[in-house]
Scaffold this active site. Structure first.
Site, mmCIF file in Angstrom:
data_model
loop_
_atom_site.group_PDB
_atom_site.id
_atom_site.type_symbol
_atom_site.label_atom_id
_atom_site.label_comp_id
_atom_site.label_asym_id
_atom_site.label_seq_id
_atom_site.Cartn_x
_atom_site.Cartn_y
_atom_site.Cartn_z
ATOM 1 N N TYR A 138 43.884 42.473 45.004
ATOM 2 C CA TYR A 138 42.494 42.566 44.597
ATOM 3 C C TYR A 138 42.202 43.844 43.907
ATOM 4 C CZ TYR A 138 41.181 38.042 46.240
ATOM 5 O OH TYR A 138 41.175 36.461 46.712
ATOM 6 N N LYS A 176 40.713 26.140 50.289
ATOM 7 C CA LYS A 176 41.881 25.771 49.002
ATOM 8 C C LYS A 176 42.933 24.706 49.074
ATOM 9 C CE LYS A 176 40.365 29.907 47.276
ATOM 10 N NZ LYS A 176 39.997 30.016 45.646
ATOM 11 N N ASP A 181 38.923 23.782 46.406
ATOM 12 C CA ASP A 181 39.448 24.407 45.197
ATOM 13 C C ASP A 181 40.869 24.475 44.962
ATOM 14 O OD1 ASP A 181 39.562 26.372 43.425
ATOM 15 O OD2 ASP A 181 38.906 28.035 44.648
ATOM 16 N N GLU A 186 37.045 21.871 42.838
ATOM 17 C CA GLU A 186 36.769 23.173 42.267
ATOM 18 C C GLU A 186 38.272 23.477 41.451
ATOM 19 O OE1 GLU A 186 34.976 26.455 43.996
ATOM 20 O OE2 GLU A 186 36.158 27.942 43.048
ATOM 21 N N GLU A 235 35.283 30.004 37.000
ATOM 22 C CA GLU A 235 35.576 31.442 37.387
ATOM 23 C C GLU A 235 36.602 31.966 36.357
ATOM 24 O OE1 GLU A 235 37.519 30.429 41.023
ATOM 25 O OE2 GLU A 235 39.225 31.847 40.520
ATOM 26 N N ASP A 292 31.360 33.655 36.138
ATOM 27 C CA ASP A 292 32.182 34.729 36.961
ATOM 28 C C ASP A 292 31.389 36.010 36.016
ATOM 29 O OD1 ASP A 292 34.876 35.504 38.421
ATOM 30 O OD2 ASP A 292 34.297 36.757 36.917
ATOM 31 N N HIS A 345 30.887 32.233 41.004
ATOM 32 C CA HIS A 345 32.056 32.520 41.551
ATOM 33 C C HIS A 345 31.964 33.807 42.138
ATOM 34 C CE1 HIS A 345 36.184 34.631 41.337
ATOM 35 N NE2 HIS A 345 36.489 33.619 42.173
#
Lengths: 437, 437
Positions: B32, B218, B246, B272, B299, B322, B349
């Site tokens: 990230y 997820k 998602d 999602e 997003e 987003d 998001h």
């Protein structure tokens, strides 16, 4: 086994804004530029690729080419070149880089340039220009080069294979025909917004005299001007020559319909980029609203997924792929085969720097191995900046002459590249010294 | 009059791939990262902005921030900050830079970060957090900040003004309520693909105990795993807690419908990103195919023009803007007002780096000044990396606590920024020395 040692990038720009060549309703002052990619292996093999841009920001694409290129350094060239489908996916679907798109904008264009350096190596190894390489590849290998991710509800690998196999019938004759006669072109040279009426009329007449049967005019800034310019152009070329018009995304949907219809009396062949290139549904509305004038778009369409929807929604009469906007040869193949399935003619976008050199290959392939038809399909031609390429695009009597040198056509003349590297190439230094910039 | 002297960028990355926090079906190993923008004027005023990315490629966005930022250096800050609509257009529609998108990918995200540095200055000058600044701006000024280019067939300035004026009724009470009680959140913390079943169950229970009434899992790599994980999660939280799923764009259209329906017995609230975020028509097909399960995306939706079409085509039940994907506060405002007009709830998001800090402001504004409704709307929350921000996002008893510091929330702690600058910050140097990377 040769190993890739570097993928270098160059920020090459030409000072076209000084002349207003290339001016339209949105691109008011482009400096036609190329973010240029050079792949090199430890055995000296090289491959070339490029992204066309409008000047500022070319440095961002050059940076992105370095980042994508770094993913290839140290890998074996043979492995990549022998499976170009896998090679392209490795870059496009890189698990971290994909966040930057996914599959759009700077990252997609840069990935495309790097992917194309591998196609360039492949074509050089086989001693063929790209169009012939593609046309002579087996249907199976073309299919293996296509990324069907997110288009399978429009085109499956099985359908693609069937289409390509059907395209083999008569291919040898068409290849010979292309080598002898080339592929018809149209020209945008007369129609830039920055040109005077006198220049528009003169260049329009010259285009017809040179053998073109279609020209294109930029529109969209002033309806009054557009009416006057369309009338002048129509008077200059007569009723038989097709005149297309191009708004470069200037309009809202309703405005596009009204403006285009206001020019209908001059019989425009197509209206190009009437609104945002992202607006699949808007283009479909416009197409219904301006028929029988055709709707064309594609030079800024970012990937196969938007094209897929345009084909599904009936947004297009003419699909204008741009060889450096999407992810390289692979994604252009996906788009070409989809267009064939949906029966939409492809007339590639060109101009700028290097686009003529690159896109001609797709139309040659399209005719030889995919559709077997030319009809009114024409490849765009704009007559500037060709001298900077090792094999300049050539149009004779209104037709592109088939390229013969091995490769994709992206290789620039080294002296041109070095002279116009921005901001420190000699060309730019001289312009600054002369006070012209 | 203060003049802008610099817009610097920083390539800040956190080594989250070492822990598989943030792993999903497509983003298998993200680090990230934030491409971080710092604008400075000659009077010492500063504004901050950022783009979230997944690691590699963050350097490209950082480069693009420099390029967009350079367009502001030397300009008067007051002029830009007093007309943020014009300031945003100046960057987004720059006649040369726009070729890089237009309005998508790296260039759009970078333009957004630079635009947001100006909003940050504006909020600081007024001494308000962004949500309050926006909620207290006049409807006229909000409308002037929105770029209606290419969306006027869905939302006109007049319609936007009417919507915003209607939102003023009861606004003062809602602002007070938000300041006191915050805005409900949901959490994705339990559901990463990299987590064991035991960790999934434990974190799901902890989420409910912490006051959340919705969690997210997820899915998309293995249907067998997804069935098992959904069953475990449903058993862990009981029938009353909403569980969304998602797929992070993993599926083809038909596959999305089949896979989602195969999980229907566990009562997923929304699916999602079932397929490509560019596929307006595909999402509409999926929505019809999985109802009453809701379809959510956003997003990775690149701009207001794709969202417009999703709203027109009925592609969405939930719009997940987003804050760092589109062109700054301005474009988020356009999207929020369009969503209100079409009656589609917005659940932003978040996660990554800084997204929680940024997006909460939009939901606070949405409730206070636009829709006046929360209902099942929830803001995503993921509990990592908040300590690197000057005002970390805070969730108490399942609700975001209203930010109080002036600004947009983008300012990072200087020590964090310097420690995790890639590749030479001390954090990265230490990881390399320890052989962990």
């Amino acid at each position: 086994m040769p190993v890739i040692t570097s993928v270098r990038s160059y920020d090459v720009r030409f000072p076209t804004s000084l002349e207003l060549d290339g001016s339209d309703a949105v691109n008011v002052d482009p400096d036609y530029s190329a973010a240029y990619a050079v792949l090199e292996a430890d055995n000296g093999e090289r491959g070339y690729g490029l992204v066309f841009t409008a000047g500022r920001g070319n440095e961002i694409v050059a940076k992105a080419i370095e980042s994508y290129g770094a993913r290839l350094v140290g890998l074996e060239l043979d492995e990549l070149v022998s499976d170009l489908g896998a090679a392209a996916k490795r870059l496009v679907h890189d698990s971290q880089l994909r966040w930057l798109g996914p599959e759009k904008g700077v990252s997609q264009m840069a990935a495309g340039a790097v992917i194309n350096t591998l196609w360039d190596v492949r074509a050089r190894r086989e001693g063929k220009p790209l169009w012939r390489l593609l046309a002579e590849m087996s249907p199976e290998e073309i299919v293996s080069a296509i990324d069907f991710t997110h288009i399978q509800n429009a085109l499956t690998p099985e359908e693609a294979l069937e289409i390509l196999r059907a395209g083999e019938v008569g291919k040898a004759e068409r290849l010979a025909e292309l080598a002898a006669n080339g592929h018809p072109a149209y020209t945008t040279t007369p129609g830039w917004l920055g040109y005077s009426d006198e220049k528009l009329v003169r260049l329009s007449k010259e285009a017809v005299a040179a053998g073109y049967d279609m020209i294109k005019l930029k529109v969209g800034t002033s309806l009054e001007d557009d009416v006057r310019r369309m009338r002048l152009a129509r008077e200059a070329v007569g009723p038989e020559i097709r005149i297309s018009i191009d708004a470069n995304q200037r309009w809202e949907v309703d405005e596009a319909i009204a403006w285009t219809n206001a020019l209908a009396e001059f019989d425009p062949f197509w209206i190009e980029e009437p609104t945002s290139t992202d607006d699949v549904l808007g283009h479909a509305d416009i197409r219904r609203g301006v028929a029988p004038i055709k709707v064309a778009t594609g030079e800024a369409v970012m990937n196969r997924i938007i094209f897929k929807q345009m084909l599904q929604a009936g947004s297009l009469d003419v699909l204008q792929l741009d060889s450096t906007r999407v992810a390289g040869v692979n994604e252009n193949l996906a788009i070409l085969v989809m267009a064939k399935k949906f029966g939409v003619p492809v007339c590639p976008h060109a101009g700028g720097v290097g686009l003529c050199e690159l896109v001609q290959h797709y139309s040659f392939f399209d005719y030889a191995a995919l559709t077997g038809e030319i009809g009114w399909k024409r490849v765009e031609f704009v007559d500037h900046l060709h001298e900077h390429f090792v094999e300049p695009a050539r149009v004779v009597n209104g037709s592109y002459v088939a390229p013969v040198l091995p490769g994709t056509g992206a290789e620039m003349v080294a002296q041109s590249r070095d002279r116009w590297v921005f901001p420190d190439g000699a060309g730019w230094v001289e312009l600054r010294a002369a006070g012209r910039i």
